[in-house]
Write an enzyme that holds these catalytic residues in place. Structure first.
Site, PDB file in Angstrom:
ATOM      1  CB  VAL A   1      -0.884  -0.125   1.329  1.00 32.84           C
ATOM      2  CG1 VAL A   1      -1.957  -1.045   1.031  1.00 32.84           C
ATOM      3  CG2 VAL A   1      -0.219  -0.131   2.644  1.00 32.84           C
TER       4      VAL A   1
ATOM      5  CB  SER B   1      -4.360   1.020  17.396  1.00 30.77           C
ATOM      6  OG  SER B   1      -3.987   0.851  18.592  1.00 30.77           O
TER       7      SER B   1
ATOM      8  CE1 TYR C   1      -0.299   0.013  14.643  1.00 28.84           C
ATOM      9  CE2 TYR C   1      -0.894   0.073  17.081  1.00 28.84           C
ATOM     10  CZ  TYR C   1      -1.238  -0.325  15.758  1.00 28.84           C
ATOM     11  OH  TYR C   1      -2.319  -1.025  15.531  1.00 28.84           O
TER      12      TYR C   1
ATOM     13  CE  LYS D   1      -3.369   1.587  12.966  1.00 25.51           C
ATOM     14  NZ  LYS D   1      -4.090   1.270  11.733  1.00 25.51           N
TER      15      LYS D   1
END
Length: 267
Positions: A64, A145, A158, A162
């Site tokens: 992606v 998340s 991360y 998110k």
């Protein structure tokens, strides 16, 4: 009659785990699904499973984060099935460490896959959505998340990505409301996938784009889940997929710009 009859869905990262379960659920309800995975084999396996069950699916294999992926993903849906109604931005992985040990490569890789890629997919979809209005509502579900909502030690990259997904979701809900598109996010807690089912310290790794990424959850953390989580266990990919599916229904046409936390009331 399925709840998704006549709809066309893009689901990134749908060769395995949560994405696969989302794709299987949408297909079982009648949607034609474009399956994506970094690797050819799991993508084609998911396609084969959907077709064997009487559904429609094609694969769009690749990363992606590739520069041309978003346009290719959208073109696959329109070319194979003649439309685009549902977008589920699910692809991603974790690459954890504390901030003083985190490299620029770690930071950039996680921001690229979790935030830049969904942005590009939505940008690529906009011309088609604008040019082809519908009487029904289209749906976008972005996967965030609990790390992006509450933060999590060892996941500066991360959690930041998110959290960015939440901002992207709320903004696109405002931009695309005039096109009758609902844009929501799901923020998953502890779901058992290949990233979390191994025990940390057992030398468990996955290969992602030439990188060997350590995965797993410590036994202490798993024990804590059993003691402190209301259900006494992590969630399953099928349960996670159910939350995504609920936001793809026409019954949620006045729900937009929201973040559905899916953690079994763990927080």
């Amino acid at each position: 009659m399925g709840t998704m009859d006549g709809k066309v869905a893009l689901v990134s990262g749908s060769g395995r785990g949560i994405g696969r379960e989302v794709a299987l659920k949408l297909a079982a309800e009648g949607a034609a699904v474009v399956i994506n995975d970094l690797d050819k084999e799991p993508a084609e396996e998911t396609v084969a499973d959907i077709v064997a069950a009487g559904g429609e699916a094609v694969a769009c294999v690749g990363s992606v984060v590739e520069d041309d992926f978003a346009e290719r993903f959208v073109a696959t849906a329109v070319g194979a099935f003649g439309g685009l109604d549902i977008i589920v931005n699910n692809a991603g992985y974790t690459w954890d460490t504390v901030i003083q040990k985190m490299t620029d490569e770690q930071w950039d890789a996680i921001l690229d896959v979790h935030l830049r890629a969904p942005f590009r997919i939505l940008r690529a979809a906009q011309p088609y959505i604008k040019a082809n209005p519908t009487e029904y509502h289209r749906k976008v579900v972005n996967v965030s998340s609990v790390s992006g909502v509450f933060g999590n030690a060892g996941q500066a990259n991360y959690a930041s990505a998110k959290a960015g997904v939440v901002g992207l979701t709320k903004t696109m809900a405002k931009e695309w409301g005039r096109y009758k598109v609902n844009v929501n996010a799901v923020a998953f807690g502890f779901i058992l996938t290949r990233m979390t089912e191994a025990t940390a310290g057992d030398d468990a790794f996955v290969e992602i784009e030439g990188r060997r990424i350590k995965v797993g959850v410590s036994q202490a953390a798993m024990d804590a889940v059993q003691r402190t989580y209301p259900f006494g266990r992590p969630g399953t990919p099928a349960e996670a997929a159910g939350a995504v599916y609920s936001l793809c229904l026409q019954e949620t046409n006045y729900v937009s710009g929201q973040v559905l936390v899916v953690d079994g009331a763990a927080r």
